[in-house]
Design a protein around this motif. Structure first.
Motif, PDB file in Angstrom:
ATOM      1  N   ALA A 127       0.781  -1.106   0.037  1.00 50.86           N
ATOM      2  CA  ALA A 127      -0.231  -0.018   0.088  1.00 50.86           C
ATOM      3  C   ALA A 127       0.747   1.283  -0.095  1.00 50.86           C
ATOM      4  N   THR A 128       1.964   1.142   0.739  1.00 48.09           N
ATOM      5  CA  THR A 128       2.810   2.324   0.809  1.00 48.09           C
ATOM      6  C   THR A 128       3.556   2.785  -0.538  1.00 48.09           C
ATOM      7  N   THR A 129       3.711   1.567  -1.372  1.00 54.10           N
ATOM      8  CA  THR A 129       4.470   1.654  -2.512  1.00 54.10           C
ATOM      9  C   THR A 129       3.352   2.143  -3.461  1.00 54.10           C
ATOM     10  N   TYR A 130       2.186   1.900  -3.494  1.00 56.33           N
ATOM     11  CA  TYR A 130       1.262   2.687  -4.276  1.00 56.33           C
ATOM     12  C   TYR A 130       1.125   3.963  -4.141  1.00 56.33           C
ATOM     13  N   GLY A 131       1.056   4.400  -2.847  1.00 56.47           N
ATOM     14  CA  GLY A 131       0.936   5.783  -2.305  1.00 56.47           C
ATOM     15  C   GLY A 131       1.854   6.528  -2.786  1.00 56.47           C
ATOM     16  N   MET A 132       3.127   6.027  -2.550  1.00 49.79           N
ATOM     17  CA  MET A 132       4.255   6.790  -3.018  1.00 49.79           C
ATOM     18  C   MET A 132       4.421   7.023  -4.530  1.00 49.79           C
ATOM     19  N   HIS A 133       4.100   6.202  -5.233  1.00 52.84           N
ATOM     20  CA  HIS A 133       3.808   6.167  -6.775  1.00 52.84           C
ATOM     21  C   HIS A 133       2.908   7.132  -7.127  1.00 52.84           C
ATOM     22  N   LEU A 134       1.782   7.359  -6.508  1.00 56.69           N
ATOM     23  CA  LEU A 134       0.714   8.159  -6.929  1.00 56.69           C
ATOM     24  C   LEU A 134       1.004   9.542  -6.037  1.00 56.69           C
ATOM     25  N   GLY A 135       1.510   9.739  -5.025  1.00 54.77           N
ATOM     26  CA  GLY A 135       1.597  10.983  -4.261  1.00 54.77           C
ATOM     27  C   GLY A 135       0.535  11.036  -3.455  1.00 54.77           C
ATOM     28  N   THR A 136      -0.224   9.946  -2.980  1.00 58.89           N
ATOM     29  CA  THR A 136      -1.442  10.074  -2.292  1.00 58.89           C
ATOM     30  C   THR A 136      -1.223   9.438  -0.917  1.00 58.89           C
ATOM     31  N   ALA A 137      -1.931  10.166   0.066  1.00 59.30           N
ATOM     32  CA  ALA A 137      -1.587  10.049   1.463  1.00 59.30           C
ATOM     33  C   ALA A 137      -1.846   8.238   1.834  1.00 59.30           C
ATOM     34  N   ILE A 138      -1.259   7.689   2.472  1.00 62.17           N
ATOM     35  CA  ILE A 138      -1.767   6.397   2.964  1.00 62.17           C
ATOM     36  C   ILE A 138      -2.200   6.401   4.464  1.00 62.17           C
ATOM     37  N   HIS A 139      -3.481   6.214   4.986  1.00 59.36           N
ATOM     38  CA  HIS A 139      -3.667   6.344   6.290  1.00 59.36           C
ATOM     39  C   HIS A 139      -4.247   4.795   6.717  1.00 59.36           C
ATOM     40  N   PHE A 140      -3.332   4.721   7.944  1.00 57.02           N
ATOM     41  CA  PHE A 140      -3.534   3.372   8.739  1.00 57.02           C
ATOM     42  C   PHE A 140      -4.519   3.413   9.957  1.00 57.02           C
ATOM     43  N   PHE A 141      -5.566   2.251   9.827  1.00 58.03           N
ATOM     44  CA  PHE A 141      -6.571   2.395  11.015  1.00 58.03           C
ATOM     45  C   PHE A 141      -6.625   1.165  11.790  1.00 58.03           C
ATOM     46  N   ASP A 142      -6.319   1.381  13.142  1.00 58.06           N
ATOM     47  CA  ASP A 142      -6.407   0.380  13.923  1.00 58.06           C
ATOM     48  C   ASP A 142      -7.846  -0.319  13.980  1.00 58.06           C
ATOM     49  N   SER A 143      -8.078  -1.586  13.519  1.00 56.40           N
ATOM     50  CA  SER A 143      -9.459  -2.074  13.473  1.00 56.40           C
ATOM     51  C   SER A 143      -9.735  -2.792  14.528  1.00 56.40           C
ATOM     52  N   ALA A 144      -8.976  -2.799  15.803  1.00 55.68           N
ATOM     53  CA  ALA A 144      -9.226  -3.379  17.158  1.00 55.68           C
ATOM     54  C   ALA A 144     -10.294  -2.308  17.630  1.00 55.68           C
ATOM     55  N   ALA A 145     -10.509  -1.207  17.228  1.00 58.94           N
ATOM     56  CA  ALA A 145     -11.404  -0.232  17.583  1.00 58.94           C
ATOM     57  C   ALA A 145     -12.850  -0.855  17.302  1.00 58.94           C
ATOM     58  N   PRO A 146     -13.838  -0.586  17.908  1.00 58.82           N
ATOM     59  CA  PRO A 146     -15.384  -1.096  17.778  1.00 58.82           C
ATOM     60  C   PRO A 146     -15.776  -0.432  16.242  1.00 58.82           C
ATOM     61  N   CYS A 147     -16.193  -1.670  15.417  1.00 63.64           N
ATOM     62  CA  CYS A 147     -16.325  -1.523  14.256  1.00 63.64           C
ATOM     63  C   CYS A 147     -17.404  -0.248  13.822  1.00 63.64           C
TER      64      CYS A 147
END
Length: 193
Positions: free
Chosen positions: A159-179
């Motif tokens: 995902a980071t490679t994709y974002g770096m290629h496009l210049g798009t921010a990559i957001h990481f979300f902890d899915s242990a939080a209540p859905c």
């Protein structure tokens, strides 16, 4: 143009659960679930009987041609819907195999055509992923804590490679939080534009 989100993460991070929760909040949300589309392709050829079998056999059933054909379907799907409604692409390029891992990514050229406006990566602590798999494997192989951690790292690197290629921010979300809480946060992100 509506938002197009590339949603990814290792198995058992809750991608499908999250997309269902988002669909409840955003009625016109369009979801492309890569695993379902791949399963449909293999079902039509008689190579698997359901998504559970697809997950358990993975590289033993799926060819690169299968992945590329579903990639083409995805490009058409996004082109059709992105002008009028938000789109989420539920996909992961990294699969756990009996020999280790396999990465079957988009080429960067094809990912440019897809043109996501956001990249979201779900992650969770290895113990949470292991518990989710133990509770409801759905064909996913049992893995160790280290394998869960490594799978997440591999998926994040793609995902980071994709974002770096496009210049798009990559957001990481902890899915242990209540859905429901996570879905509300992400629905707000999705509807900002």
């Amino acid at each position: 143009m509506a938002e197009v989100v590339y949603l990814t993460g290792a198995p058992a991070t809750g991608k499908s659960t999250l997309t269902r929760a988002l669909k409840e909040q955003i009625q016109d949300l369009q979801i492309f679930e890569f695993g379902e589309r791949l399963t449909a392709r293999l079902l039509s050829s008689g190579r698997v009987s359901d998504q559970t079998e697809l997950r358990s056999r993975s590289a033993g059933a799926i060819t690169l041609d299968d992945v590329r054909e579903v990639d083409r379907e995805l490009l058409d799907f996004v082109a059709t819907h992105r002008t009028t409604r938000p789109v989420i692409i539920d996909s992961h390029a990294v699969t756990k195999e009996n020999y280790g891992y396999r990465v079957t990514p988009y080429s960067l050229k094809e990912f440019e055509k897809l043109g996501p406006t956001q990249i979201w990566v779900l992650y969770t602590e290895p113990q949470v992923a292991l518990q989710r798999i133990a509770n409801n494997a759905q064909g996913r192989p049992q893995i160790t804590e280290e394998e869960a951690r490594f799978h997440t790292q591999l998926q994040a690197s793609v995902a980071t490679t994709y974002g770096m290629h496009l210049g798009t921010a990559i957001h990481f979300f902890d899915s242990a939080a209540p859905c429901a809480e996570l879905a509300s946060q992400l629905a707000a992100r999705l509807m900002r534009s």
